[in-house]
Design an enzyme around this catalytic site. Structure first.
Site, PDB file in Angstrom:
ATOM      1  N   THR A 189      66.850   9.063  18.952  1.00  0.00           N
ATOM      2  CA  THR A 189      67.406   8.837  17.624  1.00  0.00           C
ATOM      3  C   THR A 189      66.408   8.092  16.744  1.00  0.00           C
ATOM      4  O   THR A 189      66.214   8.438  15.568  1.00  0.00           O
ATOM      5  CB  THR A 189      68.719   8.053  17.719  1.00  0.00           C
ATOM      6  N   ASP A 190      65.770   7.071  17.280  1.00  0.00           N
ATOM      7  CA  ASP A 190      64.723   6.367  16.537  1.00  0.00           C
ATOM      8  C   ASP A 190      63.597   7.322  16.154  1.00  0.00           C
ATOM      9  O   ASP A 190      63.121   7.328  15.015  1.00  0.00           O
ATOM     10  CB  ASP A 190      64.137   5.232  17.382  1.00  0.00           C
ATOM     11  N   LEU A 191      63.134   8.098  17.111  1.00  0.00           N
ATOM     12  CA  LEU A 191      61.994   8.981  16.870  1.00  0.00           C
ATOM     13  C   LEU A 191      62.323  10.058  15.837  1.00  0.00           C
ATOM     14  O   LEU A 191      61.522  10.335  14.940  1.00  0.00           O
ATOM     15  CB  LEU A 191      61.545   9.620  18.178  1.00  0.00           C
TER      16      LEU A 191
END
Length: 417
Positions: A189-191
Site C-alpha cells: 500500500t505504501d509503495l
C-alpha cells in the site's frame, strides 16, 4: 552485482529541470521522491537534526564497511532514498521554518506526509506556500486523505491493508490448513501510494507547464488500497458478493496456482483453454483437456475442487526442472518460486543489471536495486547512493540561499540544522 556504469552527468535527464523539497519520511513519500530523483529531479530531503528519517533506525541489517562492520545506515532506509540530497532542518523552530520557506521559492514540488493540519501551524501548508510560490505543486500523502471522518487518523500500511480489503483476499482459503487473512510480504500500500503520487506529481507539472497553475495533490493510502483491488473490487461491485481468499489460486481462472512437484513447487498460469490443454498433454493426461467437466475455463472454475486434486497428483510425478522445460517448450506460462538468492542470481536479472553497487561515504559501496524504468532518450539513472544524514546541508544553503559559512555555523549552533 554490477555497477550502474554510466554517469548521470553524461545523460539527458527527463526531470533535470525539476527541484523537489521532500519533507516526507518512511516509505510512501520517499518512494515517490526516489522515482523523481531517478528521473533526474534534484530532490532535497529535509530531515530532523540528530535523528533524520525514521527508517534510518529500522535495522538491522545495516550497510557494512570494508571491514565488515555495521555503518549504521539501515538497509530499509537505503531502499528508498538514493539520488537525493539530505539537509537537516528543525522545522519546529522559527528559523527552520523561515529556511524552508526560502527554499520553496527555488523548488517546483513540495512532498510531505505529515498528519492533516500539522504543517499549517508552521506556515508550511499548501495555502501558506502557494502565497510564496503560486505555481507550486504540493503533494500531501496521508493515511486517509485531507477530508472525511478519518482524515485526522494516523495511517500505516499494515492497518490499511486490513481496512482496505487486501487482507480479506490474501491468504489461504478458510477451509484449508493455515487459512486466514495475511498481509503482503512487502508494504504494497505504501509503495503503490508512492507510485500513484509520482504519476500525480508528473501530471501536475505538465499542467503547470501548460498553464502556469500549481495545485495541491491529496494522496491517501486508503484510497490507493481500494483502487488497487482492481478486478477483485470490480467483481464485488458488479456481483454484490464479497470475494474470498484463494491462497495461491485464482478466483476466475483454473488452473492458475502453485503445484508441488517431486522436488519443489512451480507456478502454472494457464490464461486460456489452449494453454490448459497443452499443460495436461505435457503431464500425460490429454483426456483432461477434452473432459466435458473441464473443457473451458468457466467449467474448470465451476469444477475446480474436482480438477485441482487430479492436476496436483499429475504434477507430483515430475521434478520442477522437468515441468518447466516441458511447459516452456509448449508455451505454457510457468515458473519457479524463487527465494531472493535465486532472484539476484537469475540470468535475466543479472543481464538486466537490476542489482547495482554505488559509492558510499562510510560503507565504501552499498548494494541497491536500480530503477525498473527504462527509457531510450532519457534513461532513469541510479548513480547516487542514499545520503548520510545532513550530508548536503551546507552545500544546499550555500548554493540555493547564498548563506556564508558563518551564517551556517550560527544556525547550527542554535540547533536549527
Amino acid at each position: 552485482m554490477t555497477q550502474s556504469g554510466t554517469s548521470s552527468s553524461a545523460l539527458p535527464k527527463a526531470l533535470g529541470h525539476i527541484r523537489v523539497l521532500d519533507l516526507s519520511r518512511v516509505l510512501a513519500g520517499p518512494w515517490c521522491s526516489q522515482n523523481l530523483a531517478d528521473l533526474g529531479a534534484d530532490v532535497i530531503k529535509i530531515e530532523r537534526p540528530g535523528s533524520g528519517d525514521d527508517t534510518r533506525a529500522w535495522g538491522p541489517p545495516y550497510a557494512k564497511d570494508g571491514a565488515g562492520h555495521d555503518t549504521g545506515e539501515a538497509a530499509y532506509y537505503l531502499s528508498a532514498n538514493r539520488g537525493k540530497r539530505s539537509v537537516t532542518v528543525d522545522i519546529a523552530s522559527s528559523e527552520g521554518q523561515a529556511l524552508l520557506r526560502e527554499l520553496v521559492k527555488h523548488c517546483d514540488v513540495v512532498l510531505e506526509n505529515f498528519k492533516v493540519g500539522h504543517l499549517k501551524r508552521y506556515g508550511l501548508d499548501y495555502d501558506s506556500l502557494k502565497a510564496i510560490k503560486p505555481d507550486l505543486v504540493y503533494c500531501s500523502i496521508t493515511g486517509f486523505g485531507q477530508d472525511g471522518p478519518y482524515a485526522h487518523r494516523a495511517g500505516y500500511d499494515f492497518l490499511i491493508q486490513g481496512m482496505g480489503g487486501l487482507m480479506s483476499v490474501t491468504g489461504e482459503r478458510d477451509d484449508l490448513p493455515g487459512g486466514g487473512p495475511q498481509k503482503a510480504g512487502v508494504a504494497l500500500t505504501d509503495l503503490m501510494t508512492g507510485m500513484y503520487a509520482t504519476v500525480a506529481v508528473l501530471a501536475a507539472l505538465t499542467h503547470r507547464d501548460r498553464t502556469g497553475e500549481g495545485q495541491h495533490i491529496d494522496m491517501s493510502l486508503l484510497d490507493t488500497q481500494v483502487a488497487m483491488l482492481a478486478n477483485v473490487g470490480s467483481n464485488y461491485l458488479n456481483s454484490g458478493k464479497p470475494p474470498k481468499r484463494w491462497g495461491n489460486a485464482h478466483a476466475n481462472i483454473v488452473p492458475y496456482q502453485t503445484f508441488a512437484c517431486a522436488d519443489g513447487h512451480i507456478i502454472v498460469a494457464t490464461g486460456n483453454d489452449g494453454q490448459y490443454q497443452k499443460f495436461v498433454e505435457a503431464g500425460g493426461r490429454p483426456e483432461l483437456g477434452s473432459d466435458e467437466r473441464f473443457a473451458t475455463n468457466p467449467l474448470r472454475v465451476r469444477n475446480r475442487d474436482t480438477l485441482v486434486p487430479i492436476l496436483a497428483e499429475m504434477v507430483k510425478q515430475k521434478t520442477r526442472d522437468d515441468w518447466i522445460a516441458l511447459l516452456e517448450e509448449r508455451g505454457v506460462p510457468c515458473g519457479p518460486i524463487n527465494d531472493l538468492a535465486d532472484v539476484f542470481a537469475n540470468p535475466q536479472v543479472v543481464a538486466r543489471e537490476v542489482a547495482i553497487e554505488l559509492p558510499h561515504p562510510t560503507a565504501g559501496k552499498v548494494k541497491l536495486v536500480r530503477s525498473p524504468i527504462r527509457m531510450s532518450a532519457t534513461p532513469a539513472t541510479s548513480d547516487k547512493a542514499p545520503p548520510l544524514l545532513g550530508q548536503h546541508t551546507d552545500e544546499v544553503l550555500r548554493e540555493m540561499l547564498g548563506h556564508s559559512e558563518a551564517d551556517i555555523a550560527a544556525l547550527r549552533d542554535k540547533g536549527v540544522l
